[in-house]
Design a protein around this motif. Structure first.
Motif, PDB file in Angstrom:
ATOM      1  N   ARG A 117       0.812  -1.216   0.000  1.00 57.63           N
ATOM      2  CA  ARG A 117       0.000   0.000   0.000  1.00 57.63           C
ATOM      3  C   ARG A 117       0.845   1.265   0.000  1.00 57.63           C
ATOM      4  O   ARG A 117       0.385   2.325  -0.413  1.00 57.63           O
ATOM      5  CB  ARG A 117      -0.939  -0.014   1.205  1.00 57.63           C
ATOM      6  CG  ARG A 117      -2.054  -1.047   1.093  1.00 57.63           C
ATOM      7  CD  ARG A 117      -2.899  -1.094   2.344  1.00 57.63           C
ATOM      8  NE  ARG A 117      -3.987  -2.056   2.223  1.00 57.63           N
ATOM      9  CZ  ARG A 117      -4.431  -2.808   3.218  1.00 57.63           C
ATOM     10  NH1 ARG A 117      -3.865  -2.719   4.418  1.00 57.63           N
ATOM     11  NH2 ARG A 117      -5.433  -3.643   3.037  1.00 57.63           N
ATOM     12  N   SER A 119       4.127   1.204  -1.267  1.00 48.55           N
ATOM     13  CA  SER A 119       5.296   0.972  -2.102  1.00 48.55           C
ATOM     14  C   SER A 119       5.030   1.293  -3.561  1.00 48.55           C
ATOM     15  O   SER A 119       3.983   0.939  -4.100  1.00 48.55           O
ATOM     16  CB  SER A 119       5.730  -0.501  -1.991  1.00 48.55           C
ATOM     17  OG  SER A 119       6.763  -0.791  -2.914  1.00 48.55           O
ATOM     18  N   PRO A 120       5.977   1.946  -4.245  1.00 48.67           N
ATOM     19  CA  PRO A 120       5.846   2.174  -5.680  1.00 48.67           C
ATOM     20  C   PRO A 120       6.363   1.005  -6.508  1.00 48.67           C
ATOM     21  O   PRO A 120       6.385   1.063  -7.732  1.00 48.67           O
ATOM     22  CB  PRO A 120       6.720   3.418  -5.900  1.00 48.67           C
ATOM     23  CG  PRO A 120       7.810   3.262  -4.897  1.00 48.67           C
ATOM     24  CD  PRO A 120       7.162   2.622  -3.683  1.00 48.67           C
ATOM     25  N   ASP A 122       6.135  -2.451  -8.199  1.00 47.48           N
ATOM     26  CA  ASP A 122       5.218  -3.528  -8.622  1.00 47.48           C
ATOM     27  C   ASP A 122       5.814  -4.251  -9.825  1.00 47.48           C
ATOM     28  O   ASP A 122       5.113  -4.679 -10.732  1.00 47.48           O
ATOM     29  CB  ASP A 122       3.822  -2.984  -8.926  1.00 47.48           C
ATOM     30  CG  ASP A 122       3.829  -1.982 -10.078  1.00 47.48           C
ATOM     31  OD1 ASP A 122       4.923  -1.590 -10.521  1.00 47.48           O
ATOM     32  OD2 ASP A 122       2.740  -1.586 -10.543  1.00 47.48           O
ATOM     33  N   GLY A 156       3.785  -6.890  -7.251  1.00 50.12           N
ATOM     34  CA  GLY A 156       2.580  -6.124  -6.973  1.00 50.12           C
ATOM     35  C   GLY A 156       1.590  -6.868  -6.112  1.00 50.12           C
ATOM     36  O   GLY A 156       0.478  -6.386  -5.872  1.00 50.12           O
ATOM     37  N   MET A 252      -0.882  -0.099  -6.218  1.00 54.95           N
ATOM     38  CA  MET A 252       0.060   0.480  -7.166  1.00 54.95           C
ATOM     39  C   MET A 252      -0.062  -0.211  -8.519  1.00 54.95           C
ATOM     40  O   MET A 252      -0.035   0.442  -9.563  1.00 54.95           O
ATOM     41  CB  MET A 252       1.493   0.351  -6.629  1.00 54.95           C
ATOM     42  CG  MET A 252       2.496   1.176  -7.399  1.00 54.95           C
ATOM     43  SD  MET A 252       2.151   2.932  -7.210  1.00 54.95           S
ATOM     44  CE  MET A 252       3.412   3.635  -8.261  1.00 54.95           C
ATOM     45  N   GLU A 253      -0.183  -1.515  -8.511  1.00 54.12           N
ATOM     46  CA  GLU A 253      -0.328  -2.239  -9.771  1.00 54.12           C
ATOM     47  C   GLU A 253      -1.657  -1.892 -10.445  1.00 54.12           C
ATOM     48  O   GLU A 253      -1.723  -1.767 -11.666  1.00 54.12           O
ATOM     49  CB  GLU A 253      -0.223  -3.751  -9.531  1.00 54.12           C
ATOM     50  CG  GLU A 253      -0.194  -4.548 -10.825  1.00 54.12           C
ATOM     51  CD  GLU A 253       0.351  -5.944 -10.642  1.00 54.12           C
ATOM     52  OE1 GLU A 253       0.338  -6.695 -11.613  1.00 54.12           O
ATOM     53  OE2 GLU A 253       0.795  -6.276  -9.536  1.00 54.12           O
ATOM     54  N   HIS A 256      -1.115   1.497 -12.056  1.00 54.65           N
ATOM     55  CA  HIS A 256      -0.307   1.380 -13.266  1.00 54.65           C
ATOM     56  C   HIS A 256      -1.106   0.774 -14.409  1.00 54.65           C
ATOM     57  O   HIS A 256      -1.015   1.214 -15.555  1.00 54.65           O
ATOM     58  CB  HIS A 256       0.931   0.528 -12.984  1.00 54.65           C
ATOM     59  CG  HIS A 256       2.032   1.296 -12.320  1.00 54.65           C
ATOM     60  ND1 HIS A 256       3.232   0.728 -11.968  1.00 54.65           N
ATOM     61  CD2 HIS A 256       2.117   2.588 -11.927  1.00 54.65           C
ATOM     62  CE1 HIS A 256       4.014   1.641 -11.413  1.00 54.65           C
ATOM     63  NE2 HIS A 256       3.342   2.770 -11.369  1.00 54.65           N
ATOM     64  N   LEU A 287       1.620   7.565  -3.638  1.00 54.39           N
ATOM     65  CA  LEU A 287       2.046   6.434  -4.458  1.00 54.39           C
ATOM     66  C   LEU A 287       3.034   6.859  -5.537  1.00 54.39           C
ATOM     67  O   LEU A 287       4.011   6.153  -5.824  1.00 54.39           O
ATOM     68  CB  LEU A 287       0.830   5.764  -5.115  1.00 54.39           C
ATOM     69  CG  LEU A 287      -0.074   4.923  -4.227  1.00 54.39           C
ATOM     70  CD1 LEU A 287      -1.316   4.489  -4.991  1.00 54.39           C
ATOM     71  CD2 LEU A 287       0.674   3.690  -3.713  1.00 54.39           C
ATOM     72  N   PHE A 288       2.778   8.023  -6.150  1.00 53.13           N
ATOM     73  CA  PHE A 288       3.587   8.438  -7.293  1.00 53.13           C
ATOM     74  C   PHE A 288       4.639   9.482  -6.940  1.00 53.13           C
ATOM     75  O   PHE A 288       5.294  10.010  -7.838  1.00 53.13           O
ATOM     76  CB  PHE A 288       2.674   8.959  -8.409  1.00 53.13           C
ATOM     77  CG  PHE A 288       1.947   7.864  -9.122  1.00 53.13           C
ATOM     78  CD1 PHE A 288       2.532   7.199 -10.187  1.00 53.13           C
ATOM     79  CD2 PHE A 288       0.679   7.474  -8.718  1.00 53.13           C
ATOM     80  CE1 PHE A 288       1.874   6.171 -10.840  1.00 53.13           C
ATOM     81  CE2 PHE A 288       0.005   6.446  -9.363  1.00 53.13           C
ATOM     82  CZ  PHE A 288       0.609   5.795 -10.433  1.00 53.13           C
ATOM     83  N   GLN A 381      12.197   1.927 -13.031  1.00 52.89           N
ATOM     84  CA  GLN A 381      10.803   2.149 -12.664  1.00 52.89           C
ATOM     85  C   GLN A 381      10.069   3.031 -13.662  1.00 52.89           C
ATOM     86  O   GLN A 381       8.863   2.947 -13.819  1.00 52.89           O
ATOM     87  CB  GLN A 381      10.775   2.809 -11.277  1.00 52.89           C
ATOM     88  CG  GLN A 381       9.431   2.946 -10.638  1.00 52.89           C
ATOM     89  CD  GLN A 381       9.598   3.344  -9.194  1.00 52.89           C
ATOM     90  OE1 GLN A 381      10.085   2.589  -8.372  1.00 52.89           O
ATOM     91  NE2 GLN A 381       9.211   4.559  -8.874  1.00 52.89           N
TER      92      GLN A 381
END
Length: 382
Positions: A117, A119-120, A122, A156, A252-253, A256, A287-288, A381
């Motif tokens: 939750r 973490s960036p 994935d 992810g 995050m996934e 994306h 997140l970003f 990334q």
């Protein structure tokens, strides 16, 4: 394929490694060919991490801090910091691919839902074990991998596991690199790849690893494309248990994936993304944040798509159309942003593609490779 963990065994319990097992120096440095020395294209420069020069009592905590952005790690039962933890990694950045040569004693690892939750990360993860064994659990299904076997996993999703003392080659690829095949890949999450295609992938990884010190920047895009295509082919051949539980996708996934599917939509705004994902604007920005914000992330994904279009010699769309699809109404603004991002103009990329001389995007100067695995992953990334 995965194995049911109904036996009650805890995958986080790491068995002791036999004391008589040979401890050879690994990873070994690939020899650099003389014909590349002094040439126009520099060979790859690796990032390094090692606990070998630290006092034994400090080694594990150093390893734990290094791995903290990816997983929480623990020592096996009966071991303490005083026992030492001689671990080493060599990371090779090949554009959108991070190759890590790793050797560690046994330890357990957890990538929790709470970590996902915030973490960036994935990425897709492919691992080839040279020695040792590893057990990883996703939704009560355990995957076991041994020497010579290759596993596939999504970062992810939450997972936990354990490994004996092991030498491993790890490949990390950002979600976007394989986003077109995401639905196929997610079904095979946490699987051991097998069959003739997997054997070919192992052989390719072996050859690539032996030549990491010789790969030039011109060769990087072809190496990454080959690895990508081979991984997709291998994973597509996996036949998962249809009755097995479906893994829980991290936010995050999901973000994306939504951005990828709607990349060229004029309605791709932070407000729209928040509504679709059911999260707040504050959470979206958190997140970003490592990518410079969600709008910067979207802008760069569109520029990367434009780069891919211009690098395709079969794509004859006018540069103006590609610029418009990337969200730029003024061609000069597109050229300026594109050149700043990749170190070459759109016309130069198109001419190079027509001549089959690919230009590798320049690495942004602000992207420093730090001392943790998270810092290494940021470089692939996007």
């Amino acid at each position: 394929m995965t194995k049911d963990s109904g036996s009650g065994d805890d995958p986080t319990e790491v068995p002791a490694w036999p004391a008589h097992m040979e401890r050879r120096r690994w990873p070994r440095e690939p020899a650099v060919r003389k014909d590349h020395q002094g040439g126009k294209s520099p060979v790859l420069v690796p990032s390094r991490f090692s606990t070998n020069d630290l006092p034994p009592v400090e080694q594990f905590q150093c390893w734990r801090a290094h791995m903290a952005p990816l997983v929480d790690v623990h020592l096996p039962d009966g071991m303490s910091d005083a026992d030492g933890f001689a671990a080493e990694q060599i990371g090779w950045h090949l554009g959108d691919l991070l190759v890590v040569q790793q050797r560690t004693p046994g330890f357990s690892y957890t990538r929790s839902l709470a970590m996902l939750r915030s973490s960036p990360i994935d990425h897709w993860n492919v691992g080839l074990l040279r020695s040792g064994r590893a057990w990883t659990e996703v939704d009560r299904r355990v995957m076991e991998a041994g020497p010579g076997e290759i596993f596939f996993r999504s970062l992810g999703y939450p997972y936990r596991g354990r490994t004996t003392e092991a030498a491993t080659v790890l490949l990390f690829m950002p979600f976007e690199l394989l986003a077109d095949d995401a639905s196929t890949l997610e079904i095979a999450n946490n699987s051991v790849l097998s069959g003739s295609l997997a054997d070919l992938l192992v052989n390719y990884i072996n050859g690539m690893e032996a030549n990491l010190g010789n790969i030039t920047v011109e060769e990087v895009p072809r190496v990454v494309r080959t690895i990508r295509d081979m991984v997709v082919a291998c994973v597509a051949a996996v036949r998962p248990d249809p009755a097995g539980p479906q893994p829980k996708m991290g936010v995050m996934e999901r973000a994306h994936r939504y951005i990828h599917v709607n990349l060229h939509s004029a309605d791709l705004t932070p407000e729209k993304i928040c509504r679709e994902l059911g999260i707040s604007r504050t959470r979206l920005y958190q997140l970003f944040e490592p990518s410079g914000g969600v709008l910067n992330y979207i802008r760069r994904r569109r520029l990367l798509q434009a780069y891919a279009d211009l690098s395709d010699p079969t794509n004859n769309r006018p540069i103006g159309e590609i610029a418009e699809a990337a969200g730029f109404e003024v061609a000069a603004n597109f050229t300026r942003a594109f050149s700043h991002e990749f170190g070459a103009s759109p016309r130069e990329i198109r001419r190079a593609a027509a001549a089959e001389r690919p230009i590798v995007p320049a690495t942004p100067s602000e992207r420093n490779i730090g001392s943790t695995i998270g810092d290494w992953l940021k470089a692939v990334q996007g």
